[in-house]
Design a protein around this motif. Sequence first.
Motif, mmCIF file in Angstrom:
data_model
loop_
_atom_site.group_PDB
_atom_site.id
_atom_site.type_symbol
_atom_site.label_atom_id
_atom_site.label_comp_id
_atom_site.label_asym_id
_atom_site.label_seq_id
_atom_site.Cartn_x
_atom_site.Cartn_y
_atom_site.Cartn_z
ATOM 1 N N GLY A 1 0.787 -1.235 0.000
ATOM 2 C CA GLY A 1 0.000 0.000 0.000
ATOM 3 C C GLY A 1 0.816 1.280 0.000
ATOM 4 N N LEU A 2 0.104 2.365 -0.226
ATOM 5 C CA LEU A 2 0.719 3.696 -0.224
ATOM 6 C C LEU A 2 1.318 4.059 1.126
ATOM 7 N N GLY A 3 0.829 3.400 2.175
ATOM 8 C CA GLY A 3 1.377 3.649 3.511
ATOM 9 C C GLY A 3 2.875 3.369 3.546
ATOM 10 N N GLN A 4 3.331 2.478 2.668
ATOM 11 C CA GLN A 4 4.760 2.140 2.615
ATOM 12 C C GLN A 4 5.597 3.335 2.136
ATOM 13 N N LEU A 5 4.987 4.162 1.300
ATOM 14 C CA LEU A 5 5.689 5.368 0.840
ATOM 15 C C LEU A 5 5.796 6.378 1.976
ATOM 16 N N ILE A 6 4.683 6.565 2.692
ATOM 17 C CA ILE A 6 4.687 7.518 3.801
ATOM 18 C C ILE A 6 5.660 7.049 4.879
ATOM 19 N N GLU A 7 5.623 5.745 5.176
ATOM 20 C CA GLU A 7 6.522 5.195 6.190
ATOM 21 C C GLU A 7 7.982 5.440 5.788
ATOM 22 N N ALA A 8 8.258 5.259 4.493
ATOM 23 C CA ALA A 8 9.628 5.486 4.011
ATOM 24 C C ALA A 8 10.014 6.952 4.217
ATOM 25 N N GLY A 9 9.059 7.852 3.958
ATOM 26 C CA GLY A 9 9.315 9.275 4.150
ATOM 27 C C GLY A 9 9.616 9.598 5.602
ATOM 28 N N ILE A 10 8.944 8.886 6.499
ATOM 29 C CA ILE A 10 9.139 9.133 7.929
ATOM 30 C C ILE A 10 10.470 8.548 8.409
ATOM 31 N N LYS A 11 10.765 7.325 7.992
ATOM 32 C CA LYS A 11 11.933 6.624 8.533
ATOM 33 C C LYS A 11 13.249 6.960 7.852
ATOM 34 N N ALA A 12 13.215 7.242 6.546
ATOM 35 C CA ALA A 12 14.476 7.522 5.850
ATOM 36 C C ALA A 12 14.914 8.961 6.119
ATOM 37 N N ASP A 13 16.219 9.209 6.018
ATOM 38 C CA ASP A 13 16.732 10.573 6.218
ATOM 39 C C ASP A 13 16.411 11.474 5.025
ATOM 40 N N ARG A 14 16.328 10.871 3.830
ATOM 41 C CA ARG A 14 16.034 11.643 2.626
ATOM 42 C C ARG A 14 15.077 10.867 1.740
ATOM 43 N N LEU A 15 14.259 11.615 1.004
ATOM 44 C CA LEU A 15 13.406 10.971 0.002
ATOM 45 C C LEU A 15 13.681 11.682 -1.334
ATOM 46 N N VAL A 16 13.998 10.897 -2.348
ATOM 47 C CA VAL A 16 14.310 11.466 -3.656
ATOM 48 C C VAL A 16 13.269 10.978 -4.658
ATOM 49 N N VAL A 17 12.732 11.899 -5.447
ATOM 50 C CA VAL A 17 11.694 11.562 -6.405
ATOM 51 C C VAL A 17 12.265 11.576 -7.823
ATOM 52 N N PHE A 18 12.025 10.493 -8.556
ATOM 53 C CA PHE A 18 12.422 10.410 -9.964
ATOM 54 C C PHE A 18 11.156 10.288 -10.796
ATOM 55 N N GLY A 19 10.967 11.196 -11.734
ATOM 56 C CA GLY A 19 9.729 11.145 -12.501
ATOM 57 C C GLY A 19 9.852 11.888 -13.816
ATOM 58 N N ASP A 20 8.710 12.291 -14.346
ATOM 59 C CA ASP A 20 8.690 12.973 -15.631
ATOM 60 C C ASP A 20 8.487 14.460 -15.405
#
Lengths: 100, 135, 125
Positions: free
Chosen positions: C106-125
């Motif tokens: 689920g999308l909760g895994q993205l939010i959890e990653a945002g909370i637990k990781a020191d940085r979040l990097v987005v790759f997109g268009d």
Amino acid sequence: MLHTVNKSPFERTALQSCLGHALDGASVLLFEDGVYGALKGTGVSGEVAEAMGRVKFYVLGPDLRARGLREDRLIDGIQVVGYDGFVDLVTSHDNVQAWL
Amino acid sequence: MSEIKKFMYVNRKAPYGTIYALESLEVVLIGAAFDQDVSLAFLDDGVFQLTKDQDTSGIGMKNFSPTYAALGDYDVTKIYVEKESLEERGLTLDDLQHLTYEDEDDDWAEKDSIRLVTREELARIMDEQDVLLSF
Amino acid sequence: MVNEGPYNHQASDSAYQFTKAALEKGHEIFRVFFYHDGVYNGTRLGVPPQDDRNITQLWQELAEQHDLDLVVCVAAAQRRGILDPDEAKRHGKDADNIAPRFRISGLGQLIEAGIKADRLVVFGD
């Protein structure tokens, strides 16, 4: 703050929008098609050169070379980094905004 | 789990032409359950997401714009709209939906969720964030 | 977060090169989250030409070496026909296509990653 721009400034407004929001002392990494924004003698070079007084610019070397561009085509003062340098930029800034 | 981070959802794309606006909203709704300090930013073409009177009946797509009005019920109460982005597109706040929330700290008074900010102000707010999810 | 599918955009390639470089420098990658068309990176049925890279396979190999958590968003995946055996069964489909080493969640895994990781990097268009 680290800003990343991966779009050509001749197709999208991502670079312009990034520059409009980059505070003094911020860093901007140009990669993928964003590297075209690092070239001198283009319609946006003036805007980039002007921003260089307050923002630090980096460009991803592998993306430059893939597009047949050499470092001598870059606006003076833009630093070329590899993916390892990309990682260092991410870790050395508090947060990252991707201008997609 | 006591750590509270500042999460900002950065919306810079118009709705319907691509799916980013809709799927961004889906993340916001799920993310609301995590009790973080959440805000949404609408700038560049993202401001078109909030226009009122959207009618998708002619294009066969779901009109998801009513969901923005429900954000207050999810305790998503900080919606930053960039003034310059509106002006560049010939829009004013009157062209956007009126989004509100009930402030539990103020006897459930109804308050505006949309905060009109200048580019400079938004840049500073973005700078304060821990996590910027861009779509 | 990887927001685009393989081949059409460079996003997944860039994310892969970035992740590889970060791991080589000794950083921990908490999670790679595939969203929007990025979920297509998780199909095991892609057959790119011999002389081109196989992005899904590159991710799988990196995950194998470093025990990477490759998460495909379930909501985005269902829309686009990326299914694991459980999802295929639940929706009455005759096949699944998720690649080994990828998992659907689920999308909760993205939010959890945002909370637990020191940085979040987005790759997109």
